[in-house]
Write a protein that holds these residues in place. Structure first.
Motif, PDB file in Angstrom:
ATOM      1  N   HIS A 147     -80.676 -67.133 -18.982  1.00  0.00           N
ATOM      2  CA  HIS A 147     -80.174 -66.481 -17.855  1.00  0.00           C
ATOM      3  C   HIS A 147     -80.201 -64.910 -18.253  1.00  0.00           C
ATOM      4  O   HIS A 147     -79.269 -64.418 -18.770  1.00  0.00           O
ATOM      5  CB  HIS A 147     -78.617 -67.027 -17.512  1.00  0.00           C
ATOM      6  CG  HIS A 147     -78.557 -68.096 -17.369  1.00  0.00           C
ATOM      7  ND1 HIS A 147     -78.486 -69.060 -16.019  1.00  0.00           N
ATOM      8  CD2 HIS A 147     -78.411 -69.522 -18.104  1.00  0.00           C
ATOM      9  CE1 HIS A 147     -78.180 -70.088 -15.890  1.00  0.00           C
ATOM     10  NE2 HIS A 147     -78.188 -70.511 -17.188  1.00  0.00           N
ATOM     11  N   ASN A 161     -79.578 -68.549 -10.638  1.00  0.00           N
ATOM     12  CA  ASN A 161     -78.101 -68.490 -10.297  1.00  0.00           C
ATOM     13  C   ASN A 161     -77.725 -66.874 -10.747  1.00  0.00           C
ATOM     14  O   ASN A 161     -76.872 -66.580 -11.280  1.00  0.00           O
ATOM     15  CB  ASN A 161     -77.309 -69.262 -11.169  1.00  0.00           C
ATOM     16  CG  ASN A 161     -77.234 -69.204 -12.407  1.00  0.00           C
ATOM     17  OD1 ASN A 161     -78.217 -68.900 -13.267  1.00  0.00           O
ATOM     18  ND2 ASN A 161     -76.004 -69.463 -13.425  1.00  0.00           N
ATOM     19  N   TYR A 170     -78.526 -77.300  -9.568  1.00  0.00           N
ATOM     20  CA  TYR A 170     -77.190 -77.350  -9.996  1.00  0.00           C
ATOM     21  C   TYR A 170     -76.070 -78.471  -9.388  1.00  0.00           C
ATOM     22  O   TYR A 170     -76.041 -78.354  -8.356  1.00  0.00           O
ATOM     23  CB  TYR A 170     -76.565 -75.910  -9.760  1.00  0.00           C
ATOM     24  CG  TYR A 170     -77.151 -75.096 -10.852  1.00  0.00           C
ATOM     25  CD1 TYR A 170     -76.805 -74.643 -12.258  1.00  0.00           C
ATOM     26  CD2 TYR A 170     -78.104 -74.034 -10.366  1.00  0.00           C
ATOM     27  CE1 TYR A 170     -77.239 -73.844 -12.715  1.00  0.00           C
ATOM     28  CE2 TYR A 170     -78.594 -72.938 -11.265  1.00  0.00           C
ATOM     29  CZ  TYR A 170     -78.223 -73.071 -12.519  1.00  0.00           C
ATOM     30  OH  TYR A 170     -78.766 -71.934 -13.256  1.00  0.00           O
ATOM     31  N   THR A 226     -70.880 -74.716 -12.167  1.00  0.00           N
ATOM     32  CA  THR A 226     -71.694 -73.615 -12.765  1.00  0.00           C
ATOM     33  C   THR A 226     -71.364 -72.471 -12.558  1.00  0.00           C
ATOM     34  O   THR A 226     -70.558 -72.157 -11.347  1.00  0.00           O
ATOM     35  CB  THR A 226     -73.179 -73.956 -12.946  1.00  0.00           C
ATOM     36  OG1 THR A 226     -73.716 -73.171 -14.046  1.00  0.00           O
ATOM     37  CG2 THR A 226     -73.794 -73.671 -11.784  1.00  0.00           C
ATOM     38  N   THR A 227     -71.855 -71.622 -13.071  1.00  0.00           N
ATOM     39  CA  THR A 227     -71.580 -70.028 -12.702  1.00  0.00           C
ATOM     40  C   THR A 227     -72.360 -69.787 -11.463  1.00  0.00           C
ATOM     41  O   THR A 227     -73.592 -70.376 -11.436  1.00  0.00           O
ATOM     42  CB  THR A 227     -72.251 -68.946 -13.930  1.00  0.00           C
ATOM     43  OG1 THR A 227     -71.404 -69.321 -15.251  1.00  0.00           O
ATOM     44  CG2 THR A 227     -71.988 -67.817 -13.552  1.00  0.00           C
ATOM     45  N   HIS A 251     -79.167 -79.156 -13.712  1.00  0.00           N
ATOM     46  CA  HIS A 251     -77.937 -79.566 -14.403  1.00  0.00           C
ATOM     47  C   HIS A 251     -77.041 -80.754 -13.982  1.00  0.00           C
ATOM     48  O   HIS A 251     -76.851 -80.632 -13.006  1.00  0.00           O
ATOM     49  CB  HIS A 251     -77.198 -78.224 -14.249  1.00  0.00           C
ATOM     50  CG  HIS A 251     -75.945 -78.009 -14.951  1.00  0.00           C
ATOM     51  ND1 HIS A 251     -75.402 -76.929 -15.518  1.00  0.00           N
ATOM     52  CD2 HIS A 251     -74.908 -78.777 -14.973  1.00  0.00           C
ATOM     53  CE1 HIS A 251     -74.412 -77.045 -15.889  1.00  0.00           C
ATOM     54  NE2 HIS A 251     -73.874 -78.181 -15.822  1.00  0.00           N
ATOM     55  N   HIS A 265     -79.755 -79.051 -21.030  1.00  0.00           N
ATOM     56  CA  HIS A 265     -78.754 -78.881 -21.976  1.00  0.00           C
ATOM     57  C   HIS A 265     -77.979 -80.148 -22.091  1.00  0.00           C
ATOM     58  O   HIS A 265     -76.561 -80.250 -21.436  1.00  0.00           O
ATOM     59  CB  HIS A 265     -77.927 -77.892 -21.629  1.00  0.00           C
ATOM     60  CG  HIS A 265     -77.372 -77.445 -20.352  1.00  0.00           C
ATOM     61  ND1 HIS A 265     -77.135 -78.539 -19.243  1.00  0.00           N
ATOM     62  CD2 HIS A 265     -77.595 -76.317 -19.491  1.00  0.00           C
ATOM     63  CE1 HIS A 265     -76.946 -78.051 -18.011  1.00  0.00           C
ATOM     64  NE2 HIS A 265     -77.075 -76.608 -18.308  1.00  0.00           N
ATOM     65  N   MET A 283     -68.406 -72.657 -22.054  1.00  0.00           N
ATOM     66  CA  MET A 283     -69.594 -72.746 -21.476  1.00  0.00           C
ATOM     67  C   MET A 283     -69.711 -73.987 -20.817  1.00  0.00           C
ATOM     68  O   MET A 283     -68.792 -74.873 -20.731  1.00  0.00           O
ATOM     69  CB  MET A 283     -70.872 -72.745 -22.307  1.00  0.00           C
ATOM     70  CG  MET A 283     -71.237 -73.562 -23.209  1.00  0.00           C
ATOM     71  SD  MET A 283     -70.280 -74.063 -24.665  1.00  0.00           S
ATOM     72  CE  MET A 283     -70.074 -73.085 -25.814  1.00  0.00           C
ATOM     73  N   ASP A 306     -79.989 -71.953 -23.472  1.00  0.00           N
ATOM     74  CA  ASP A 306     -79.203 -71.515 -22.331  1.00  0.00           C
ATOM     75  C   ASP A 306     -78.587 -70.345 -22.485  1.00  0.00           C
ATOM     76  O   ASP A 306     -77.413 -69.994 -22.165  1.00  0.00           O
ATOM     77  CB  ASP A 306     -77.997 -72.601 -22.069  1.00  0.00           C
ATOM     78  CG  ASP A 306     -77.598 -72.892 -20.706  1.00  0.00           C
ATOM     79  OD1 ASP A 306     -77.739 -71.689 -19.942  1.00  0.00           O
ATOM     80  OD2 ASP A 306     -76.516 -73.297 -20.506  1.00  0.00           O
ATOM     81  N   ALA A 362     -76.992 -67.012 -21.999  1.00  0.00           N
ATOM     82  CA  ALA A 362     -76.159 -66.799 -20.870  1.00  0.00           C
ATOM     83  C   ALA A 362     -74.917 -65.519 -21.256  1.00  0.00           C
ATOM     84  O   ALA A 362     -73.732 -65.758 -21.414  1.00  0.00           O
ATOM     85  CB  ALA A 362     -75.461 -67.819 -20.100  1.00  0.00           C
ATOM     86  N   TYR A 374     -68.181 -68.742 -17.854  1.00  0.00           N
ATOM     87  CA  TYR A 374     -68.800 -69.686 -18.670  1.00  0.00           C
ATOM     88  C   TYR A 374     -70.089 -69.201 -18.951  1.00  0.00           C
ATOM     89  O   TYR A 374     -70.744 -68.608 -18.386  1.00  0.00           O
ATOM     90  CB  TYR A 374     -69.082 -70.893 -17.726  1.00  0.00           C
ATOM     91  CG  TYR A 374     -67.537 -71.700 -17.629  1.00  0.00           C
ATOM     92  CD1 TYR A 374     -67.044 -72.438 -18.507  1.00  0.00           C
ATOM     93  CD2 TYR A 374     -66.952 -71.677 -16.386  1.00  0.00           C
ATOM     94  CE1 TYR A 374     -65.654 -73.132 -18.289  1.00  0.00           C
ATOM     95  CE2 TYR A 374     -65.901 -72.350 -16.176  1.00  0.00           C
ATOM     96  CZ  TYR A 374     -65.004 -72.921 -17.067  1.00  0.00           C
ATOM     97  OH  TYR A 374     -63.914 -73.543 -17.004  1.00  0.00           O
ATOM     98  N   GLY A 375     -70.361 -69.501 -20.551  1.00  0.00           N
ATOM     99  CA  GLY A 375     -71.548 -68.935 -20.942  1.00  0.00           C
ATOM    100  C   GLY A 375     -71.748 -68.235 -22.179  1.00  0.00           C
ATOM    101  O   GLY A 375     -70.917 -67.475 -22.414  1.00  0.00           O
TER     102      GLY A 375
HETATM  103  O1  DOR Z   1     -72.313 -71.739 -19.266  1.00  0.00           O
HETATM  104  C1  DOR Z   1     -72.975 -71.593 -18.450  1.00  0.00           C
HETATM  105  N1  DOR Z   1     -73.457 -70.434 -17.969  1.00  0.00           N
HETATM  106  N2  DOR Z   1     -73.521 -72.561 -17.859  1.00  0.00           N
HETATM  107  C2  DOR Z   1     -74.387 -72.481 -16.838  1.00  0.00           C
HETATM  108  O2  DOR Z   1     -74.751 -73.686 -15.994  1.00  0.00           O
HETATM  109  C3  DOR Z   1     -74.714 -71.040 -16.177  1.00  0.00           C
HETATM  110  C4  DOR Z   1     -74.503 -70.129 -17.238  1.00  0.00           C
HETATM  111  C5  DOR Z   1     -74.280 -68.789 -16.637  1.00  0.00           C
HETATM  112  O3  DOR Z   1     -75.239 -68.423 -15.825  1.00  0.00           O
HETATM  113  O4  DOR Z   1     -73.226 -68.220 -16.980  1.00  0.00           O
END
Ligand code: DOR
Ligand code: ZN
Length: 355
Positions: free
Chosen positions: A15, A47, A101, A105-106, A133, A157, A202, A230, A232, A246-247
């Motif tokens: 990302h 995303n 997705y 998620t984000t 995902h 993941h 995450m 991943d 992010a 998250y990420g």
């Molecule tokens: O932890 C995550 N962050 N999981 C995701 O599926 C998206 C990602 C984000 O874009 O921040």
């Protein structure tokens, strides 16, 4: 083991942010992080802000990443709750695949309705992979669609023993699937959450030690095809804010963590090359450019240091951890583009791997 030459590494799950999320990270900073992490190319998830779900958003991303990237790159098109299947055929030449997705998620791309998922599977032209995902039982929902539509599907993941069990059965059945796991699910568990706080959040979340062990076993058995970061990045303010996002970033820590696994005897060099280069290139149908490789000093013992990172977010959940392996050089199309400290490639010199 001294210096290793690794052929054209591809991270098929990052990302990079940019555009309206450039305050988090941008195409220049994160493709520099990719080179510093040893990668030839990265595939960017949809995303973003705006989401890559229609022609104008795709064109904006292609223009901005094309102007800034210092490594090669690809972009995913995103499945959308509002039907965008009519756009699929026309974007095929520009994108590396489709992302769905299926769990929270984000961003705003969640598709939790099986009938919508089926319409998407039916519409996607067969030539490029669908990356999903999917967590827990949702893995089985997606496998039902793979069985029916035979679209090559990459399970991103994967993080639990339960999911590994479903996918092992699907592999035996002969379904066209591939499986990715992340370094954070291999090296961290929910036991690390008290120390990490929001930096350990995450999606998918950190799991149990038994789940982590099942992932390592699936790497050893050959079931896992890909290690994907991943990557992010989010700002520390967002991570420590009232609603933590998250990420976690990962582009610059994946190779040294896998170098540690080699030193610990959990991974062979051949398996490393398969997981971060050969398999992701084969799954996404990408040929590496000539004279493109990474020189890894596998014996270097390094402590992960936030201050040394190229990612704009400037932090890592692995900060302070001692790992093995330092990226000494990256070469792309016969030019040295990273010298172990500095990125030497010009902005925009990276190419779209799908074009
Ligand atoms: O932890 C995550 N962050 N999981 C995701 O599926 C998206 C990602 C984000 O874009 O921040
Ligand atoms: Zn992701």
């Amino acid at each position: 083991m001294p210096r290793l030459t690794l052929p054209a590494l591809l991270d098929p799950h990052v990302h990079l942010r940019g555009m309206d999320w450039a305050y988090k990270a941008d195409f220049a900073s994160e493709t520099a992080a990719a080179l510093a992490g040893g990668y030839w190319a990265v595939l960017d998830m949809p995303n973003t802000a705006p989401s890559t779900i229609d022609r104008p958003a795709l064109d904006r991303k292609l223009a901005e990443i094309g102007a800034a990237a210092v490594c090669d790159w690809g972009v995913y098109f995103g499945a959308s709750q509002a039907d965008n299947t009519a756009a699929y055929a026309a974007v095929m030449g520009d994108v590396c695949g489709l992302k769905i997705y299926n769990n929270a998620t984000t961003g705003t791309l969640l598709i939790d309705d099986q009938a919508r998922r089926e319409a998407i599977y039916a519409a996607w032209p067969g030539t490029k992979p669908i990356a999903v995902h999917a967590e827990g039982e949702t893995v089985r929902d997606i496998l039902a669609l793979v069985r029916k539509y035979h679209r090559l599907t990459h399970f991103c993941h994967i993080s639990t023993a339960e999911e590994i069990g479903y996918l092992q059965a699907a592999r035996v059945e002969g379904l066209p699937i591939s499986i990715g796991v992340t370094p954070h699910h291999l090296y961290l568990t929910q036991d690390d959450l008290p120390a990490l706080g929001p930096l350990g959040l995450m999606k998918p979340e950190l799991k149990t030690r038994a789940d982590r062990d099942a992932l390592w076993a699936a790497i050893a058995s050959g079931l896992v095809d890909v290690i994907e970061s991943d990557h992010a990045p989010h700002t520390l303010e967002e991570k420590h804010g009232p609603k933590p996002v998250y990420g976690v970033p990962g582009l610059e820590t994946t190779l040294p963590l896998l170098g540690l696994a080699i030193h610990e005897g959990r991974l062979s060099v051949d398996r490393l090359v398969a997981l971060v280069a050969e398999n992701p290139r084969r799954i996404f149908g990408l040929r590496a450019p000539a004279d493109t490789y990474t020189v890894l000093d596998l014996d270097a013992s390094v402590v992960i240091d936030n201050a040394a990172l190229h990612t704009k977010c400037g932090w890592s959940p692995f900060a302070g951890m001692r790992v093995r392996g330092r990226v000494a050089e990256v070469w792309l199309r016969g030019r040295r583009v990273y010298d172990g400290e500095r990125v030497l490639a010009a902005p925009g010199s990276g190419r779209n791997v799908a074009a």
